[in-house]
Write a protein that holds these residues in place. Structure first.
Motif, PDB file in Angstrom:
ATOM      1  N   LYS A 117      52.028  -8.788  35.765  1.00  0.00           N
ATOM      2  CA  LYS A 117      51.482  -9.233  37.050  1.00  0.00           C
ATOM      3  C   LYS A 117      52.543  -9.964  37.864  1.00  0.00           C
ATOM      4  CE  LYS A 117      46.657  -9.703  35.585  1.00  0.00           C
ATOM      5  NZ  LYS A 117      45.523 -10.643  35.391  1.00  0.00           N
ATOM      6  N   ARG A 118      53.375 -10.757  37.189  1.00  0.00           N
ATOM      7  CA  ARG A 118      54.412 -11.499  37.886  1.00  0.00           C
ATOM      8  C   ARG A 118      55.421 -10.567  38.553  1.00  0.00           C
ATOM      9  NH1 ARG A 118      59.393 -13.074  37.016  1.00  0.00           N
ATOM     10  NH2 ARG A 118      59.451 -12.080  34.965  1.00  0.00           N
ATOM     11  N   LYS A 119      55.839  -9.514  37.826  1.00  0.00           N
ATOM     12  CA  LYS A 119      56.789  -8.562  38.400  1.00  0.00           C
ATOM     13  C   LYS A 119      56.185  -7.826  39.592  1.00  0.00           C
ATOM     14  CE  LYS A 119      59.425  -7.736  34.165  1.00  0.00           C
ATOM     15  NZ  LYS A 119      59.842  -6.734  33.149  1.00  0.00           N
ATOM     16  N   GLU A 120      54.921  -7.493  39.489  1.00  0.00           N
ATOM     17  CA  GLU A 120      54.268  -6.823  40.618  1.00  0.00           C
ATOM     18  C   GLU A 120      54.224  -7.727  41.836  1.00  0.00           C
ATOM     19  OE1 GLU A 120      50.490  -5.661  39.198  1.00  0.00           O
ATOM     20  OE2 GLU A 120      51.232  -3.956  38.022  1.00  0.00           O
ATOM     21  N   ARG A 121      53.955  -9.028  41.578  1.00  0.00           N
ATOM     22  CA  ARG A 121      53.923  -9.953  42.714  1.00  0.00           C
ATOM     23  C   ARG A 121      55.299 -10.097  43.344  1.00  0.00           C
ATOM     24  NH1 ARG A 121      50.558 -13.141  39.278  1.00  0.00           N
ATOM     25  NH2 ARG A 121      52.365 -14.460  38.762  1.00  0.00           N
ATOM     26  N   GLU A 122      56.360 -10.123  42.526  1.00  0.00           N
ATOM     27  CA  GLU A 122      57.716 -10.252  43.070  1.00  0.00           C
ATOM     28  C   GLU A 122      58.115  -9.017  43.850  1.00  0.00           C
ATOM     29  OE1 GLU A 122      60.210 -11.049  39.784  1.00  0.00           O
ATOM     30  OE2 GLU A 122      59.578 -13.158  39.566  1.00  0.00           O
ATOM     31  N   GLY A 123      57.695  -7.840  43.398  1.00  0.00           N
ATOM     32  CA  GLY A 123      58.062  -6.609  44.097  1.00  0.00           C
ATOM     33  C   GLY A 123      57.291  -6.427  45.385  1.00  0.00           C
ATOM     34  N   GLU A 124      56.035  -6.816  45.396  1.00  0.00           N
ATOM     35  CA  GLU A 124      55.209  -6.561  46.580  1.00  0.00           C
ATOM     36  C   GLU A 124      55.148  -7.757  47.522  1.00  0.00           C
ATOM     37  OE1 GLU A 124      51.407  -5.470  45.191  1.00  0.00           O
ATOM     38  OE2 GLU A 124      52.071  -3.593  44.245  1.00  0.00           O
ATOM     39  N   GLY A 125      55.535  -8.906  47.028  1.00  0.00           N
ATOM     40  CA  GLY A 125      55.417 -10.096  47.858  1.00  0.00           C
ATOM     41  C   GLY A 125      54.173 -10.890  47.479  1.00  0.00           C
ATOM     42  N   PHE A 126      54.357 -12.147  47.317  1.00  0.00           N
ATOM     43  CA  PHE A 126      53.258 -12.993  46.875  1.00  0.00           C
ATOM     44  C   PHE A 126      52.394 -13.438  48.044  1.00  0.00           C
ATOM     45  CE2 PHE A 126      51.505 -17.179  45.885  1.00  0.00           C
ATOM     46  CZ  PHE A 126      50.760 -16.858  44.764  1.00  0.00           C
ATOM     47  N   TYR A 127      53.071 -13.778  49.200  1.00  0.00           N
ATOM     48  CA  TYR A 127      52.317 -14.302  50.335  1.00  0.00           C
ATOM     49  C   TYR A 127      51.779 -13.155  51.196  1.00  0.00           C
ATOM     50  CZ  TYR A 127      54.442 -18.709  49.001  1.00  0.00           C
ATOM     51  OH  TYR A 127      54.838 -19.811  48.307  1.00  0.00           O
ATOM     52  N   ARG A 128      50.764 -13.496  51.998  1.00  0.00           N
ATOM     53  CA  ARG A 128      50.106 -12.471  52.804  1.00  0.00           C
ATOM     54  C   ARG A 128      51.037 -11.927  53.884  1.00  0.00           C
ATOM     55  NH1 ARG A 128      44.198 -13.886  54.868  1.00  0.00           N
ATOM     56  NH2 ARG A 128      43.962 -13.902  52.596  1.00  0.00           N
ATOM     57  N   PHE A 129      51.838 -12.789  54.503  1.00  0.00           N
ATOM     58  CA  PHE A 129      52.719 -12.290  55.565  1.00  0.00           C
ATOM     59  C   PHE A 129      53.763 -11.335  54.989  1.00  0.00           C
ATOM     60  CE2 PHE A 129      55.341 -15.723  53.993  1.00  0.00           C
ATOM     61  CZ  PHE A 129      56.633 -15.279  54.170  1.00  0.00           C
ATOM     62  N   GLN A 130      54.176 -11.545  53.741  1.00  0.00           N
ATOM     63  CA  GLN A 130      55.125 -10.628  53.122  1.00  0.00           C
ATOM     64  C   GLN A 130      54.492  -9.248  52.918  1.00  0.00           C
ATOM     65  OE1 GLN A 130      56.073 -12.880  49.608  1.00  0.00           O
ATOM     66  NE2 GLN A 130      57.982 -13.669  50.493  1.00  0.00           N
ATOM     67  N   VAL A 131      53.228  -9.237  52.536  1.00  0.00           N
ATOM     68  CA  VAL A 131      52.528  -7.961  52.366  1.00  0.00           C
ATOM     69  C   VAL A 131      52.406  -7.241  53.700  1.00  0.00           C
ATOM     70  CG1 VAL A 131      50.350  -6.899  51.642  1.00  0.00           C
ATOM     71  CG2 VAL A 131      51.269  -8.840  50.358  1.00  0.00           C
ATOM     72  N   ARG A 132      52.115  -8.001  54.786  1.00  0.00           N
ATOM     73  CA  ARG A 132      51.994  -7.374  56.116  1.00  0.00           C
ATOM     74  C   ARG A 132      53.330  -6.795  56.562  1.00  0.00           C
ATOM     75  NH1 ARG A 132      48.791 -12.005  57.565  1.00  0.00           N
ATOM     76  NH2 ARG A 132      50.605 -12.855  58.664  1.00  0.00           N
ATOM     77  N   GLU A 133      54.429  -7.552  56.357  1.00  0.00           N
ATOM     78  CA  GLU A 133      55.745  -7.053  56.744  1.00  0.00           C
ATOM     79  C   GLU A 133      56.103  -5.782  55.980  1.00  0.00           C
ATOM     80  OE1 GLU A 133      57.690  -8.022  59.108  1.00  0.00           O
ATOM     81  OE2 GLU A 133      56.364  -9.644  59.744  1.00  0.00           O
ATOM     82  N   ARG A 134      55.791  -5.758  54.704  1.00  0.00           N
ATOM     83  CA  ARG A 134      56.109  -4.564  53.907  1.00  0.00           C
ATOM     84  C   ARG A 134      55.331  -3.359  54.412  1.00  0.00           C
ATOM     85  NH1 ARG A 134      53.493  -2.322  49.936  1.00  0.00           N
ATOM     86  NH2 ARG A 134      52.089  -4.092  49.683  1.00  0.00           N
ATOM     87  N   ARG A 135      54.063  -3.570  54.755  1.00  0.00           N
ATOM     88  CA  ARG A 135      53.255  -2.453  55.260  1.00  0.00           C
ATOM     89  C   ARG A 135      53.749  -1.958  56.616  1.00  0.00           C
ATOM     90  NH1 ARG A 135      47.086  -4.483  53.765  1.00  0.00           N
ATOM     91  NH2 ARG A 135      47.279  -4.200  51.492  1.00  0.00           N
ATOM     92  N   LYS A 136      54.160  -2.897  57.479  1.00  0.00           N
ATOM     93  CA  LYS A 136      54.713  -2.492  58.771  1.00  0.00           C
ATOM     94  C   LYS A 136      55.979  -1.670  58.592  1.00  0.00           C
ATOM     95  CE  LYS A 136      52.956  -6.293  61.601  1.00  0.00           C
ATOM     96  NZ  LYS A 136      53.334  -7.461  62.436  1.00  0.00           N
ATOM     97  N   LYS A 137      56.805  -2.093  57.668  1.00  0.00           N
ATOM     98  CA  LYS A 137      58.039  -1.369  57.404  1.00  0.00           C
ATOM     99  C   LYS A 137      57.737   0.044  56.905  1.00  0.00           C
ATOM    100  CE  LYS A 137      62.403  -1.847  54.907  1.00  0.00           C
ATOM    101  NZ  LYS A 137      63.190  -2.684  53.957  1.00  0.00           N
TER     102      LYS A 137
END
Length: 314
Positions: free
Chosen positions: A262-282
């Motif tokens: 779970k920790r590796k998945e969080r590091e790869g996808e981003g832990f915070y919500r804004f990081q998830v949004r940026e990744r999806r926009k990209k």
């Protein structure tokens, strides 16, 4: 003295003088044939007793009925109020009742679960009953019950108190003493031998864990089994016995691996919500760019195909 009251025959008992009460007195015992709602094989040879003395024991009641019958050994067993037995003659708890009460009385059958768990060491060498308690006396045969009732009728006709059974007569040294001796024994029993205590605790916990494991399996089985109306019983997990060290270590490793994943998945996808949004926009921007490139490539192919298709007229 009146011979009966309601359905009960009256049995007067002489209580001898004691240091606590230095005056002889008479105690009244009430009895009738035992007829519970839940029948047992011992009903016809049993008597239901009310208002037994607080210090009653099996030996005391045997002596009383031996006095009435003129012979010992006619009483097979005595089941006191609230007492549970494994014997086939004790298939119920003795009900609480009052003299003349003919209403319904709830009785509870003993089950294997009630007697499965071993008892812990006793801290009293003798049980005392509350005032007015009841008991069921089981005789060896039906004739003994009839003989007791017949002896009671003769006792009342004679009217002689000297013929009353004497409570505790002939039991000197055969039953644990009361008074200060009882409390001295209680103090000693509170500190049993270490080996005996460990044996009782181990037996108790083994039976307890077995019962919990059996209940857990039954609950697990009932989770996916619908009832007659099609509903599935909602159950909760029960406690189980302590796991082995190897099982506990294996379970700990599984949990650590799961947490690491779970920790590796969080590091790869981003832990915070804004990081998830940026990744999806990209990702969306990359898809749009590939779509535009594919669109231009298709237009070039169409133009090239159209030029090859034009030929001059002759």
């Amino acid at each position: 003295m009146v011979a009966t009251i309601g359905d009960y025959a009256i049995l007067p008992i002489t209580l001898p003088a004691t240091p606590a009460f230095p005056t002889q007195t008479t105690h009244t015992l009430y009895l009738r044939p035992h007829a519970p709602k839940v029948p047992t094989e011992a009903n016809e040879r049993s008597l239901f007793l009310v208002n037994i003395p607080v210090d009653s024991t099996l030996a005391h009641l045997r002596a009383v009925f031996a006095h009435l019958l003129g012979a010992a050994g006619r009483v097979e067993d005595v089941i006191f109020e609230g007492e549970k037995r494994k014997s086939s003659t004790a298939l119920m708890e003795v009900p609480k009742t009052k003299i003349g009460d003919k209403g319904s009385k709830k009785r509870k059958r003993n089950t294997d679960e009630d007697t499965e768990t071993p008892e812990l060491p006793e801290v009293w060498d003798r049980t005392l009953h509350r005032s007015g308690s009841t008991a069921v006396v089981v005789f060896v045969d039906t004739k003994s019950v009839e003989a007791v009732l017949k002896a009671l009728r003769k006792l009342h006709k004679s009217g002689k108190e000297s013929k009353y059974p004497v409570w505790g007569a002939g039991l000197e040294g055969k039953v644990p003493e009361l008074g200060s001796v009882r409390y001295q024994a209680h103090h000693a029993l509170r500190y049993p031998d270490k080996k005996a205590l460990q044996y009782n605790v181990d037996a108790f916990m083994t039976a307890f864990n077995s019962a919990e494991e059996r209940k857990r399996k039954e609950d697990k089985k009932a989770r996916n089994v619908p009832d007659e109306d099609g509903f599935v019983t909602v159950t909760r997990g029960g406690r189980v016995g302590p796991a082995r060290r190897e099982d506990a270590e294996e379970k700990r490793k599984e949990m650590e691996e799961r947490e690491e994943k779970k920790r590796k998945e969080r590091e790869g996808e981003g832990f915070y919500r804004f990081q998830v949004r940026e990744r999806r926009k990209k990702e969306q921007g990359e898809l749009v760019r590939q779509f535009e490139e594919d669109k231009k490539r298709v237009e070039k192919l169409r133009e090239a195909k159209g030029k090859r298709g034009l030929r001059p007229e002759n």
